[in-house]
Design an enzyme around this catalytic site. Sequence first.
Site, PDB file in Angstrom:
ATOM      1  N   GLU A   1       0.486  -1.221  -0.218  1.00  8.15           N
ATOM      2  CA  GLU A   1       0.159   0.251   0.026  1.00  8.15           C
ATOM      3  C   GLU A   1       0.926   1.053  -0.238  1.00  8.15           C
ATOM      4  OE1 GLU A   1      -2.673  -0.099   2.683  1.00  8.15           O
ATOM      5  OE2 GLU A   1      -4.469  -1.718   2.250  1.00  8.15           O
TER       6      GLU A   1
ATOM      7  N   GLU B   1      -4.962  -8.697   0.535  1.00 11.30           N
ATOM      8  CA  GLU B   1      -5.774  -8.283   1.761  1.00 11.30           C
ATOM      9  C   GLU B   1      -7.610  -8.226   2.050  1.00 11.30           C
ATOM     10  OE1 GLU B   1      -4.572  -5.025   4.291  1.00 11.30           O
ATOM     11  OE2 GLU B   1      -2.314  -5.256   4.173  1.00 11.30           O
TER      12      GLU B   1
HETATM   13  C1  FCB Z   1      -4.195  -2.403   5.279  1.00  6.24           C
HETATM   14  C2  FCB Z   1      -3.448  -2.369   6.135  1.00  6.24           C
HETATM   15  C3  FCB Z   1      -3.084  -3.194   7.369  1.00  6.24           C
HETATM   16  C4  FCB Z   1      -4.382  -3.282   8.246  1.00  6.24           C
HETATM   17  C5  FCB Z   1      -6.103  -3.417   7.262  1.00  6.24           C
HETATM   18  C6  FCB Z   1      -6.501  -3.118   8.453  1.00  6.24           C
HETATM   19  O1  FCB Z   1      -4.547  -0.367   4.848  1.00  6.24           O
HETATM   20  O2  FCB Z   1      -2.578  -3.309   5.113  1.00  6.24           O
HETATM   21  O3  FCB Z   1      -2.445  -3.567   8.369  1.00  6.24           O
HETATM   22  O4  FCB Z   1      -4.217  -1.916   9.045  1.00  6.24           O
HETATM   23  O5  FCB Z   1      -5.754  -2.315   6.411  1.00  6.24           O
END
Ligand code: FCB
Length: 452
Positions: free
Chosen positions: A164, A358
């Site tokens: 990110e 994620e």
């Molecule tokens: C993402 C992050 C991770 C966590 C989630 C909820 O943006 O990469 O570390 O904080 O959100």
Amino acid sequence: MIRFPEEFVFGVAASAYQIEGAWNEDGKGESIWDRFVREPGRILNGDTGDVACDHYHRYPEDVAVMADAGIPAYSLTTAWTRIIPDGTGAVEPRGIAFYDRLVDELLAHGITPYVTLYHWDLPQGLQDRGGWANRETVAAFVRYADVMSDALGDRVKHWKTFNEPWVAAFAGHYFGDFAPGHTDFAEALTVAHHLLLAHGRSVPTIRSNVAESDIGIILDCRPSAPATAAPADIAANRYFDGFRNRWFFDPVFGKGYPRDMVDAYRERGAYETDEPPFVRPGDLEAIATPCDFIGVNYYTALSIGAGHEEDEKPEIKPGPNAPDGHTEMGWEIVPTALTSFLKRIHDDYGATDIRITENGASFSDGPTTEGRIRDRRRIEYLWAHLEAVADAIDAGVPVTGYFVWSILDNFEWDLGYSQRFGLVWVDHATGQRLPKDSLSWYGGVIASRSLG
Ligand code: FCB
């Protein structure tokens, strides 16, 4: 009933600072997060990641929990400060030894390790010299990528350079909620460029160390739609998409920075030149170095109206009383936006291998008197998003994997321990772990490769 292809990879994810603890053990250097959490008022309740889930010491237990649930893949991140404590100096063998042990433990339990090199924890030593705003940090990262991939490359095939970059650049240097806590838009743009450049420059280095390597970058996405059909809202939404998504996806896929945004940022006062001043000859080619896959993190989608072009804050505040249709981060639950975003990156960029690196939900359900955690809302969230992924696959989008954030309840950055994303509940006072219902549900999905 929905079935996932045989080669589709299911996994779970976590990151170093959020779970490891042991913040100053075995020669580890200070990171910008170690520094930031000590600044008064930065983190809810004054929480820190000093101990976190103590995964540094308890990793055998955590690996066993994953193995018992039948989780086949684990995405971990390595802490740069364990490996090269000040960012540029000597390599710390005890840091490498920790990841050696962790990788060996995973492999011994039949779990495939996926490694991400950077999840926001820059060595403070580099921050003291300008951090990511200083172009020299790019070379320091490439060296770290070289050391790490050389050390683990005989056992780890799957590598991700950055997690990110939007968050690292803008939450860290413009909104100031995240380390290092700066509030300078022009600096954030320079940082974003150097993160992308470090990604591109490190890909050939990792490839040269790892046989049959599989390398990508993780971009977070925030799909959005105009709040109304009014031209001002449509324009605001277009800007937001450029700010949040296209500024990163376009250069990674070889399109350079989007022209409308280059112009908008000049008008905004970020620079005065025709082209952004931080871009040097060869940079865009390096950023577009071909990779094996693109990782996408997805949680929510937004509706954008005029005046909210750079608005990342949800209207609903984080907390346990989130209304229906939202997680406790205050994020609206919009699985269909994941399907359409996946179609879009396939159509617009020709992505040939997309992984959800994620996806997950914060709900604070704790143990019942029988010691069970009935996190029905998390199961519903994950179910709906896996369906959204299956819909994209049905529509011909090459989605090849899905990783749940997160295996453990952990340190959620500026919100400290107030948010619980885990498939495993963690008592942050004692370190005790307790698998939630969602973990066994997910294990069942994985075993049957199906939903429903
Ligand atoms: C993402 C992050 C991770 C966590 C989630 C909820 O943006 O990469 O570390 O904080 O959100």
